[in-house]
Every structure is written in C-alpha cells, then in structure tokens.
Design an enzyme around this catalytic site. Sequence first.
Site, PDB file in Angstrom:
ATOM      1  N   PRO A 148       0.841  -1.207   0.000  1.00 56.87           N
ATOM      2  CG  PRO A 148      -0.637  -1.495   1.770  1.00 56.87           C
ATOM      3  CD  PRO A 148       0.639  -2.017   1.193  1.00 56.87           C
ATOM      4  CD  GLU A 149       3.743   3.655  -3.346  1.00 57.40           C
ATOM      5  OE1 GLU A 149       4.059   4.669  -2.683  1.00 57.40           O
ATOM      6  OE2 GLU A 149       4.485   3.141  -4.192  1.00 57.40           O
TER       7      GLU A 149
END
Length: 295
Positions: free
Chosen positions: A2-3
């Site tokens: 996840p960014e």
Amino acid sequence: MPELPEVEIVRRGLEPMMLGQQFVGVEQRRPDLRFPFPAGFATRLEGQTITAVRRRAKYLIVDLSGGEALVMHLGMSGRFTIQPGVSQSPQEFGGYVYDTGAYPQHDHVVFGLSNQSRITYNDPRRFGFMLLVPQAELPTHPLFASMGIEPLGPDLTALYLAKRAQGKRVALKSFLLDQRIIAGLGNIYVCEALHHAGLSPRRLASTLGLRNGGPADRTARLIAVIPDVLHQALNAGGSSLRDYRHTDGTSGDFQRAFAVYGREGEPCKRSSCNGTVARIVQAQRSTFYCASCQR
Ligand SMILES: [Zn+2]
C-alpha cells in the site's frame, strides 16, 4: 505494498466507523506480526474512546482517550475489513469493503467497538505491525522523529524543497524518494509527478534552488503536481478499494491512468511529445520517464 493514497483511503474508511467509539473487545490471535504486539495490547485498548483517526506518512494513528496512540502499519499485505453493527447499513460507509475475509487464518486482530461493529485486521505476509505509544512521545519516537513533511499538507512549498535540496548532488528522483524530505511519497508517485512537471529524474536535486537560495520556477511546477498525482490516485481508489488489495497497492482504475509508470517502450502520453517511455534503475528502484519531454 500500500502506498500513501491507499493508506489514506483506509483511514477515510475507518474514521467514520471508529471516531468517538469505545473499544469494547479486542481479540489478539497471535503474539506477533512483524514485531511482537505490545504487552497487554488488548487490555490497554479496551474501554478506551477513540478521539482521532489520523495518518502520518503510511502509518495509521488512532488516538485514545487515555493518552496513548495505536500506531498501525499495513506492511506488504495488511488490510481491514469492517462488519457494521446491526443498526447500520453498508451505504453509510461509502463503498468500503465488507467481507469477512477469504482467508480467516490470516485474521490476526479483531477490534470490537461500542457501535457493535467489528474491524478485522488481515495480513497474510505479516509485515504489518501495531504499537502503542504515548501521544506526547510520537514526535520524538524513532519512527517519526526524522520523518519529512506530508506531501498532502501545507508544508510542501517550493521554498521548503529548494532549501532541503541546496547543495544536494543526488538525482532529483532519489531526493524526492528520501523519506526525511517528504514522508510517504513512493516510487510510483515520484515517477508520475516528475513526468507531469516535465522534469528529468536524472537532473541534480540542487537545481531546485537558485543561487540566492530561493526556489527555481521548476520547483513551483513540481510542488503543484505532487498533490495532483496523489489526489488522482485517491479519487480512483476511493471508488474501488476492493481493487487495492488484489494488486500491488494501486487501484486498477489508477493504474490504467499512469502516464509513465510501468509503461516502458510505450509512447509518451503528453500530447505535444513523440517520445517513448524508458525505464532506468536509480538507487535500485525502477524509474520510468520520457527523455524527450522531461528535462
Ligand atoms: Zn514525452
């Protein structure tokens, strides 16, 4: 992984469910994730009221009425699923994911809340972690002490970047990925922002500043597009969180919209450019860019 936009989407999904509620039952199903859980984890949460659901870089921070904060990182594969309470309809939470998890053996923590909802943390690879830290100690905590500014906050200014870049003879790409400068800005979004700003990832970071210490015009261009790129991802992911957990951290919608990332050998999307997207490696990370229009 996840960014930042995906973590912000998770925060926005959790906040309306958690804010103002009490932890009424916490099931901790194993002693550790990436790190051991804090001693007395469940007991320290139970009875506490949630006073804020915040994000700093890629960390979720849940403030508790007793003065501690629950700090959570999703690692490579962490995600939350929500089972709303009996009196709540799914529509209240704007398309957030509601399922009980296809792999219940990876459900490691279940948070019961006073609104009768249950929030389950599922993490097959267990690179995520959860800590309890006194709120007052967060700014000096090793995780946060040397962290740079938020790319979606008011601190991202041309003058800030020019000052931090002064004398830095490193590639602009590497400078922007440095978490001590800007926190939570990942590889995808740096590549995309540089393309939108028309700047080469190979130029020296020090060219963001002028001799007098002020910002160059290109720096103003750059700080204008960084939030744009993140917001574009947020908007795409916000309508489709379900995609996020099946991909490498970007929603399917946004992936299709990339200007350069993952597009090696394909034509540049800038209308006035006939260039081709190239991939190079900088500091062991792939950089995608168009040498024709990024100078
Ligand atoms: Zn181009």
